[in-house]
Design a protein around this motif. Sequence first.
Motif, PDB file in Angstrom:
ATOM      1  N   HIS A 122      29.941   3.362  24.321  1.00 26.91           N
ATOM      2  CA  HIS A 122      28.534   3.748  24.209  1.00 26.91           C
ATOM      3  C   HIS A 122      27.659   2.734  24.960  1.00 26.91           C
ATOM      4  O   HIS A 122      28.029   1.579  25.133  1.00 26.91           O
ATOM      5  N   TRP A 123      26.474   3.207  25.345  1.00 29.74           N
ATOM      6  CA  TRP A 123      25.538   2.327  26.031  1.00 29.74           C
ATOM      7  C   TRP A 123      25.175   1.148  25.137  1.00 29.74           C
ATOM      8  O   TRP A 123      24.906   1.317  23.948  1.00 29.74           O
ATOM      9  N   LYS A 124      25.140  -0.048  25.715  1.00 28.67           N
ATOM     10  CA  LYS A 124      24.594  -1.199  25.003  1.00 28.67           C
ATOM     11  C   LYS A 124      23.084  -1.016  24.976  1.00 28.67           C
ATOM     12  O   LYS A 124      22.492  -0.511  25.937  1.00 28.67           O
ATOM     13  N   LYS A 125      22.453  -1.432  23.892  1.00 24.92           N
ATOM     14  CA  LYS A 125      21.021  -1.209  23.718  1.00 24.92           C
ATOM     15  C   LYS A 125      20.199  -1.781  24.884  1.00 24.92           C
ATOM     16  O   LYS A 125      19.311  -1.128  25.416  1.00 24.92           O
ATOM     17  N   GLN A 126      20.535  -3.001  25.316  1.00 18.13           N
ATOM     18  CA  GLN A 126      19.783  -3.641  26.397  1.00 18.13           C
ATOM     19  C   GLN A 126      20.054  -3.016  27.761  1.00 18.13           C
ATOM     20  O   GLN A 126      19.355  -3.298  28.730  1.00 18.13           O
ATOM     21  N   SER A 127      21.072  -2.137  27.836  1.00 24.42           N
ATOM     22  CA  SER A 127      21.442  -1.530  29.116  1.00 24.42           C
ATOM     23  C   SER A 127      21.093  -0.061  29.216  1.00 24.42           C
ATOM     24  O   SER A 127      21.472   0.592  30.192  1.00 24.42           O
ATOM     25  N   LEU A 128      20.401   0.469  28.216  1.00 30.46           N
ATOM     26  CA  LEU A 128      20.013   1.882  28.291  1.00 30.46           C
ATOM     27  C   LEU A 128      19.230   2.140  29.576  1.00 30.46           C
ATOM     28  O   LEU A 128      18.388   1.311  29.968  1.00 30.46           O
ATOM     29  N   PRO A 129      19.497   3.249  30.242  1.00 29.67           N
ATOM     30  CA  PRO A 129      18.792   3.532  31.496  1.00 29.67           C
ATOM     31  C   PRO A 129      17.289   3.657  31.289  1.00 29.67           C
ATOM     32  O   PRO A 129      16.830   4.230  30.313  1.00 29.67           O
ATOM     33  N   LYS A 130      16.542   3.070  32.202  1.00 27.80           N
ATOM     34  CA  LYS A 130      15.101   3.251  32.219  1.00 27.80           C
ATOM     35  C   LYS A 130      14.803   4.550  32.945  1.00 27.80           C
ATOM     36  O   LYS A 130      15.449   4.857  33.951  1.00 27.80           O
ATOM     37  N   PRO A 131      13.841   5.315  32.483  1.00 24.53           N
ATOM     38  CA  PRO A 131      13.530   6.565  33.195  1.00 24.53           C
ATOM     39  C   PRO A 131      12.851   6.268  34.532  1.00 24.53           C
ATOM     40  O   PRO A 131      11.991   5.398  34.625  1.00 24.53           O
ATOM     41  N   PHE A 132      13.302   6.984  35.551  1.00 22.54           N
ATOM     42  CA  PHE A 132      12.647   6.883  36.858  1.00 22.54           C
ATOM     43  C   PHE A 132      11.619   8.003  36.914  1.00 22.54           C
ATOM     44  O   PHE A 132      11.761   8.984  37.620  1.00 22.54           O
ATOM     45  N   ASN A 133      10.560   7.870  36.124  1.00 24.66           N
ATOM     46  CA  ASN A 133       9.615   8.969  35.978  1.00 24.66           C
ATOM     47  C   ASN A 133       8.369   8.825  36.838  1.00 24.66           C
ATOM     48  O   ASN A 133       7.499   9.658  36.797  1.00 24.66           O
ATOM     49  N   GLN A 134       8.293   7.766  37.606  1.00 22.09           N
ATOM     50  CA  GLN A 134       7.131   7.620  38.477  1.00 22.09           C
ATOM     51  C   GLN A 134       7.407   8.383  39.763  1.00 22.09           C
ATOM     52  O   GLN A 134       8.337   8.065  40.497  1.00 22.09           O
ATOM     53  N   ALA A 135       6.622   9.400  39.996  1.00 21.46           N
ATOM     54  CA  ALA A 135       6.821  10.221  41.187  1.00 21.46           C
ATOM     55  C   ALA A 135       6.465   9.424  42.437  1.00 21.46           C
ATOM     56  O   ALA A 135       5.544   8.611  42.440  1.00 21.46           O
ATOM     57  N   ILE A 136       7.229   9.655  43.475  1.00 20.59           N
ATOM     58  CA  ILE A 136       6.911   9.048  44.770  1.00 20.59           C
ATOM     59  C   ILE A 136       5.837   9.926  45.388  1.00 20.59           C
ATOM     60  O   ILE A 136       6.081  11.062  45.755  1.00 20.59           O
ATOM     61  N   SER A 137       4.618   9.380  45.469  1.00 19.73           N
ATOM     62  CA  SER A 137       3.472  10.231  45.749  1.00 19.73           C
ATOM     63  C   SER A 137       3.057  10.314  47.215  1.00 19.73           C
ATOM     64  O   SER A 137       2.337  11.205  47.580  1.00 19.73           O
ATOM     65  N   ASN A 138       3.473   9.387  48.029  1.00 16.51           N
ATOM     66  CA  ASN A 138       3.044   9.476  49.419  1.00 16.51           C
ATOM     67  C   ASN A 138       4.144   8.983  50.351  1.00 16.51           C
ATOM     68  O   ASN A 138       5.174   8.475  49.910  1.00 16.51           O
ATOM     69  N   GLN A 139       3.888   9.129  51.618  1.00 19.00           N
ATOM     70  CA  GLN A 139       4.889   8.794  52.615  1.00 19.00           C
ATOM     71  C   GLN A 139       5.272   7.316  52.577  1.00 19.00           C
ATOM     72  O   GLN A 139       6.437   6.971  52.731  1.00 19.00           O
ATOM     73  N   GLN A 140       4.319   6.426  52.364  1.00 15.79           N
ATOM     74  CA  GLN A 140       4.617   4.995  52.310  1.00 15.79           C
ATOM     75  C   GLN A 140       5.563   4.681  51.159  1.00 15.79           C
ATOM     76  O   GLN A 140       6.521   3.937  51.308  1.00 15.79           O
ATOM     77  N   HIS A 141       5.298   5.261  49.988  1.00 15.89           N
ATOM     78  CA  HIS A 141       6.181   5.044  48.851  1.00 15.89           C
ATOM     79  C   HIS A 141       7.575   5.602  49.123  1.00 15.89           C
ATOM     80  O   HIS A 141       8.582   4.999  48.744  1.00 15.89           O
ATOM     81  N   THR A 142       7.643   6.751  49.778  1.00  8.89           N
ATOM     82  CA  THR A 142       8.934   7.341  50.121  1.00  8.89           C
ATOM     83  C   THR A 142       9.700   6.413  51.043  1.00  8.89           C
ATOM     84  O   THR A 142      10.887   6.165  50.844  1.00  8.89           O
ATOM     85  N   PHE A 143       9.031   5.867  52.054  1.00 11.18           N
ATOM     86  CA  PHE A 143       9.657   4.930  52.979  1.00 11.18           C
ATOM     87  C   PHE A 143      10.178   3.699  52.236  1.00 11.18           C
ATOM     88  O   PHE A 143      11.303   3.276  52.441  1.00 11.18           O
ATOM     89  N   GLU A 144       9.354   3.144  51.348  1.00 17.37           N
ATOM     90  CA  GLU A 144       9.748   1.963  50.587  1.00 17.37           C
ATOM     91  C   GLU A 144      10.938   2.267  49.684  1.00 17.37           C
ATOM     92  O   GLU A 144      11.860   1.459  49.574  1.00 17.37           O
TER      93      GLU A 144
END
Length: 190
Positions: free
Chosen positions: A100-122
């Motif tokens: 089972h996942w260790k508590k400190q290693s639970l995945p963080k949600p990648f919920n921040q949308a990449i909103s523009n071309q610069q963010h996509t490039f980064e």
Amino acid sequence: MESYHKLNPQNWVAKYSDELFAFALVRVADEEIARDLIQDTFLSALKNLGTFKGEISEKNWLYFILKNKIIDHYRRISKTPLTRIDDQENEDEFFDESGHWKKQSLPKPFNQAISNQQHTFEFNEIIEKCKRKLNELQLTLFSMRFIDEIDSEEICKELEISSSNYWVLIHRIKLKIRKCLEKLLYGKQH
């Protein structure tokens, strides 16, 4: 009336080398190997001029040859023994003894949308950095599965690996990429 394409080998380097290089680099993540694959592609095409029937464009024919060269490269990699295995050690960072996942290693949600071309490039730059942390076999599988979108059965056949080996490797790749993404995006250390 069918239109047949012609070959102009004297123009290949100037006309196609940059595109072919970019295509190969995404799949092998090593500039020297990508350059070698392009050279092999051009040499193979020159040796096989007589097999070109003109039914596809010159560019598509070269891409077809390059794809085969990349698959040959993947096969060589899959047969090369790894000199360093550290994946089991990394798995212990994420899971407890019961799997089972260790508590400190639970995945963080990648919920921040990449909103523009610069963010996509980064974000693409971050993905490239994380891909460089994979060993050659892992990079091969990552490229075949997630870039070329080859199905698992075909990958197993091409690389001559078992289905269970494939899934273990994919699991380890995902963990390694996730760890790298969290470190680079959030500064999270395990």
